[in-house]
Design an enzyme around this catalytic site. Structure first.
Site, mmCIF file in Angstrom:
data_model
loop_
_atom_site.group_PDB
_atom_site.id
_atom_site.type_symbol
_atom_site.label_atom_id
_atom_site.label_comp_id
_atom_site.label_asym_id
_atom_site.label_seq_id
_atom_site.Cartn_x
_atom_site.Cartn_y
_atom_site.Cartn_z
ATOM 1 N N ASP A 92 42.690 2.487 25.283
ATOM 2 C CA ASP A 92 43.601 3.511 25.811
ATOM 3 C C ASP A 92 44.698 2.861 26.649
ATOM 4 O O ASP A 92 44.537 2.673 27.836
ATOM 5 C CB ASP A 92 42.803 4.505 26.660
ATOM 6 C CG ASP A 92 43.638 5.640 27.192
ATOM 7 O OD1 ASP A 92 44.710 5.909 26.639
ATOM 8 O OD2 ASP A 92 43.197 6.264 28.188
ATOM 9 N N SER B 218 44.125 14.887 27.198
ATOM 10 C CA SER B 218 45.498 15.392 27.198
ATOM 11 C C SER B 218 46.478 14.250 26.953
ATOM 12 O O SER B 218 46.283 13.144 27.457
ATOM 13 C CB SER B 218 45.840 16.035 28.551
ATOM 14 O OG SER B 218 44.872 16.992 28.933
ATOM 15 N N GLU C 150 52.225 7.571 30.879
ATOM 16 C CA GLU C 150 51.374 8.601 30.284
ATOM 17 C C GLU C 150 50.185 8.923 31.179
ATOM 18 O O GLU C 150 49.768 10.081 31.285
ATOM 19 C CB GLU C 150 50.892 8.139 28.902
ATOM 20 C CG GLU C 150 50.254 9.242 28.059
ATOM 21 C CD GLU C 150 48.769 9.436 28.313
ATOM 22 O OE1 GLU C 150 48.233 10.482 27.911
ATOM 23 O OE2 GLU C 150 48.137 8.528 28.923
ATOM 24 N N GLU C 151 49.627 7.922 31.834
ATOM 25 C CA GLU C 151 48.466 8.137 32.697
ATOM 26 C C GLU C 151 48.850 8.754 34.038
ATOM 27 O O GLU C 151 47.986 9.007 34.882
ATOM 28 C CB GLU C 151 47.734 6.811 32.944
ATOM 29 C CG GLU C 151 47.252 6.092 31.691
ATOM 30 C CD GLU C 151 46.101 6.786 30.988
ATOM 31 O OE1 GLU C 151 45.763 7.935 31.379
ATOM 32 O OE2 GLU C 151 45.549 6.198 30.053
ATOM 33 N N ARG D 184 41.444 21.269 32.999
ATOM 34 C CA ARG D 184 41.863 21.053 31.618
ATOM 35 C C ARG D 184 42.058 22.431 30.998
ATOM 36 O O ARG D 184 41.211 23.320 31.151
ATOM 37 C CB ARG D 184 40.819 20.264 30.839
ATOM 38 C CG ARG D 184 40.587 18.863 31.372
ATOM 39 C CD ARG D 184 41.687 17.889 30.978
ATOM 40 N NE ARG D 184 41.454 16.579 31.567
ATOM 41 C CZ ARG D 184 42.119 15.478 31.238
ATOM 42 N NH1 ARG D 184 43.081 15.535 30.329
ATOM 43 N NH2 ARG D 184 41.856 14.330 31.817
ATOM 44 N N HIS E 293 38.916 5.255 30.698
ATOM 45 C CA HIS E 293 39.089 5.559 32.125
ATOM 46 C C HIS E 293 37.891 5.128 32.966
ATOM 47 O O HIS E 293 37.842 5.423 34.159
ATOM 48 C CB HIS E 293 39.353 7.051 32.366
ATOM 49 C CG HIS E 293 40.613 7.559 31.758
ATOM 50 N ND1 HIS E 293 41.221 8.741 32.165
ATOM 51 C CD2 HIS E 293 41.411 7.067 30.779
ATOM 52 C CE1 HIS E 293 42.317 8.937 31.456
ATOM 53 N NE2 HIS E 293 42.451 7.928 30.601
ATOM 54 N N ASP F 92 50.988 1.827 29.785
ATOM 55 C CA ASP F 92 50.361 1.894 31.105
ATOM 56 C C ASP F 92 48.880 2.199 30.959
ATOM 57 O O ASP F 92 48.412 2.679 29.922
ATOM 58 C CB ASP F 92 51.051 2.942 31.991
ATOM 59 C CG ASP F 92 50.877 4.361 31.477
ATOM 60 O OD1 ASP F 92 51.042 4.569 30.255
ATOM 61 O OD2 ASP F 92 50.598 5.272 32.291
ATOM 62 N N THR G 2 31.930 9.365 65.506
ATOM 63 C CA THR G 2 31.473 10.750 65.577
ATOM 64 C C THR G 2 32.672 11.669 65.759
ATOM 65 O O THR G 2 33.083 11.977 66.877
ATOM 66 C CB THR G 2 30.478 10.919 66.730
ATOM 67 O OG1 THR G 2 31.055 10.375 67.923
ATOM 68 C CG2 THR G 2 29.179 10.198 66.426
ATOM 69 N N HIS H 139 35.895 15.355 69.087
ATOM 70 C CA HIS H 139 34.644 14.657 69.393
ATOM 71 C C HIS H 139 33.483 15.562 68.995
ATOM 72 O O HIS H 139 33.400 16.709 69.445
ATOM 73 C CB HIS H 139 34.607 14.351 70.897
ATOM 74 C CG HIS H 139 33.488 13.467 71.314
ATOM 75 N ND1 HIS H 139 32.164 13.845 71.236
ATOM 76 C CD2 HIS H 139 33.487 12.208 71.856
ATOM 77 C CE1 HIS H 139 31.402 12.881 71.702
ATOM 78 N NE2 HIS H 139 32.188 11.869 72.084
#
Length: 444
Positions: free
Chosen positions: A110, A387, A140-141, A316, A414, A79, A303, A200
């Site tokens: 990757d 990771s 994995e992703e 991470r 990525h 993937d 608006t 609004h």
């Protein structure tokens, strides 16, 4: 080596838009799994199965029986990450293109290109010199949920003498590496609600709370401009690198100016200035904002004061942090930092603990020898900022997990214009072929 044929075959693999995080690509993920299964059958696997999912199956393969030889488990994933933003690609992400000896496509480095490298190294050996097992997953992703569930039910799938993962890069051109740690991951979605419905901005502006404003203030309290993360307790478990490790990092051919200019491609580096860039990348936890949603973002104008806003964030994690502990710490921080009139909640989407790998097993000498013979330099131990969630599970049976790869630091994983240098691919096939041969003859 039949490079023209190999390039055609890899191109066919890369054309499949197997984006695991988007349900619209479920059929593509299945198609990529079928491609992998076809390769395993051509390699003579006596068993090829799709496991645990109809749309994102784990492809399991068992190679020809080699009596008395070690068993090698090869892991990878088919993937890929979403290709957005599409406008920043020089050529379309799923139309692989060679320019200046580099193959540009989503997944080229990757991890489709590296999975391909492992498989073609098996092909190059003729009859494999070791007993091979293959675990090639399709999520994995997106957290490896399918594979985690499979290994909880069937942990025997990881039984091997050695595990090899090619999903990493050299630390610099001509400097191959084996990796001693991977950072863990805590991925979450923070939601802020300030009113029952959107309002609004003319009638209520100046008096009604704005969910976007409150979310932005909350995020700015979680991490201040100096790079410090204000989640109580987050840093208390962090294990500092040893003096020997820091000395090794200083010997690497890493230059901050080149890193900024050629890889980050920004005007400045940020983060905790008391630490080197490599420490910030490899040894310290991070908090990043990936996307903010809410209010009106379409063409034209509306608006409106949004009643709800969301942010996708991740941390991470580094040794010795634990995912479950960090989830509790982040939840408490969000609740504490949000004003009482704001309803703040957090949902955790996926994550994993950091992985620590000892590189003292004899198998690491064999991969070092294979790189020395083929590319002229052995491996250096390094940490990784990224990771791979399933690594600790793959080593649970006691087998050493070799984390290495054929990528280069500028492969733009990525990001738009992801690429793989073709010389790295051809060298990689020779390296892994030689590793299989050494493992088969010398054993562990």
């Amino acid at each position: 080596m039949e490079t023209d044929r190999l390039l055609r075959e890899l191109t066919d693999f890369l054309r499949i838009p197997s984006v695991s995080t988007l349900p619209a690509h479920n059929a593509d993920c299945r198609a990529a799994a079928e491609w992998v299964a076809g390769e395993l059958r051509r390699l003579g696997c006596r068993e090829v199965q799709f496991l645990a999912s109809g749309t994102h199956p784990v492809v399991w393969g068992v190679g020809p029986d080699v009596p008395s030889a070690p068993t090698l488990l090869l892991y990878g994933h088919y993937d890929v990450q979403p290709p957005d933003p599409l406008a920043e690609w020089t050529t379309p992400p799923f139309e692989p293109t060679v320019r200046d000896g580099k193959l540009f496509a989503r997944g080229s480095a990757d991890d489709k290109g590296q999975v391909f490298c492992l498989l073609k190294a098996v092909e190059a050996t003729g009859r494999p010199p070791v007993n091979l097992r293959f675990l090639i997953e399709g999520e994995e992703e997106h957290g490896s949920r399918v594979l985690f569930e499979l290994l909880r039910r069937e942990p025997e799938r990881t039984r091997a003498d050695v595990v090899l993962i090619a999903d990493m890069s050299y630390v610099a051109p001509k400097w191959p590496a084996v990796y001693t740690t991977l950072r863990g991951l805590c991925y979450a979605e923070i939601t802020v609600r300030t009113a029952k419905s959107d309002l609004h901005s003319g009638e209520f502006g100046g008096a009604a709370p704005n969910a976007h404003e409150e979310l932005v203030r909350l995020l700015s309290r979680l991490k201040t401009p100096d790079g410090k993360i204000h989640v109580p307790g987050l840093y208390s478990a962090v294990r500092r690198p040893s003096k020997a490790e820091l000395a090794t990092w200083k010997s690497l051919p890493f230059k901050e100016a080149e890193f900024l200019k050629h890889r980050v491609q920004a005007r400045a580096l940020t983060g905790l200035k008391a630490y080197s860039v490599l420490e910030r990348l490899w040894a310290l936890p991070t908090l990043e904002i990936h996307g903010i949603m809410g209010g009106f973002t379409g063409d034209g104008a509306k608006t409106v004061i949004p009643a709800e806003a969301k942010a996708k964030v991740s941390l991470r994690l580094v040794p010795d942090q634990k995912l479950k502990v960090v989830e509790r710490q982040l939840t408490a921080a969000v609740k504490r930092l949000a004003p009482k009139y704001v309803q703040a909640s957090i949902e955790f989407l996926h994550g994993a603990d950091p992985a620590v790998v000892k590189v003292t097993h004899p198998a690491f000498k064999l991969i070092d020898q294979a790189f020395r013979e083929v590319v002229g330099r052995g491996t250096v131990p390094a940490r990784a900022g990224g990771s791979i969630p399933v690594v600790p599970a793959l080593g649970r049976s006691g087998a050493p997990v070799i984390l290495t790869g054929i990528g280069l630091p500028d492969d733009r994983l990525h990001a738009p214009n992801e690429k793989l240098d073709l010389k790295q691919l051809w060298d990689g096939i020779r390296v892994f072929r030689r590793f299989y041969e050494l493992l088969g003859t010398k054993g562990v």
